[in-house]
Scaffold this active site. Sequence first.
Site, mmCIF file in Angstrom:
data_model
loop_
_atom_site.group_PDB
_atom_site.id
_atom_site.type_symbol
_atom_site.label_atom_id
_atom_site.label_comp_id
_atom_site.label_asym_id
_atom_site.label_seq_id
_atom_site.Cartn_x
_atom_site.Cartn_y
_atom_site.Cartn_z
ATOM 1 C CB ALA A 56 38.783 41.107 -39.216
ATOM 2 C CB VAL A 82 37.926 37.065 -44.305
ATOM 3 C CG1 VAL A 82 37.269 38.164 -45.140
ATOM 4 C CG2 VAL A 82 39.441 37.217 -44.323
ATOM 5 C CE LYS A 83 30.583 39.112 -38.570
ATOM 6 N NZ LYS A 83 30.493 39.818 -37.268
ATOM 7 C CB VAL A 84 32.010 38.335 -46.766
ATOM 8 C CG1 VAL A 84 33.514 38.384 -46.951
ATOM 9 C CG2 VAL A 84 31.498 36.896 -46.856
#
Length: 231
Positions: A56, A82-84
């Site tokens: 996400a 967590v996607k960055v």
Amino acid sequence: MQIFLDTANLAEIREVASWGVLAGVTTNPSLIAREGGDFLETIHEICEIVKGPVSAETVAPDVEGMLREGRLLATVHPHVVVKVPLTEAGIATTRRLADEGIRVNVTLCFQASQALLAGLAGAAYISPFVGRLDDVSWDGTDLIRQIVGVYANSATIHTKVLAASIRHPLHLVDAALAGADVATAPYKVLKACIRHPLTDSGNAQFLADWAKVPERDISLLVEKWRAKRRS
């Protein structure tokens, strides 16, 4: 190599999950926006279906914003990754979230030097974009090989290589041969991986031949066979 599905469509996820080959899902703001509905509820439901990593993505441009969003997203479900983006802020965020025990998928990777920094920052996954590199006449699969080699030479990097921007079945096979840990593909690509005209024609011939057999109900045949064995 594990297979992830790159989508936020719940029907597609349920179907591919029913095949028994799906290990996770990747999403991004574009995919979420395409489906509409409640963002966090969608992420939570995907996690419940897949029972595996679900990326996400944060949308803040700065470290503090990414940290805030990343920490909140991580509370939605234990499976959330967590996607960055692979920016200076993304690398700094990765280091801090990783130190807090939050898994991070660093996305939009287009060169091995970027992957090296993401790995050193503690990323759980690095996502090189194979198809987008091919679009500009670079070899996306070769980038996967480079990253796999860089990581293999480091005793401190434990980042998994997640091949992204998969456009067709050959990309998927090439990613596996290049040593990727994971490949994430759209629904239509995974469907195309199954289909082959010779498979279809062969199966049609088998069924046509079987239709000529006088007794062809397998359940009845097994029942008669068991009765014969008991007598």
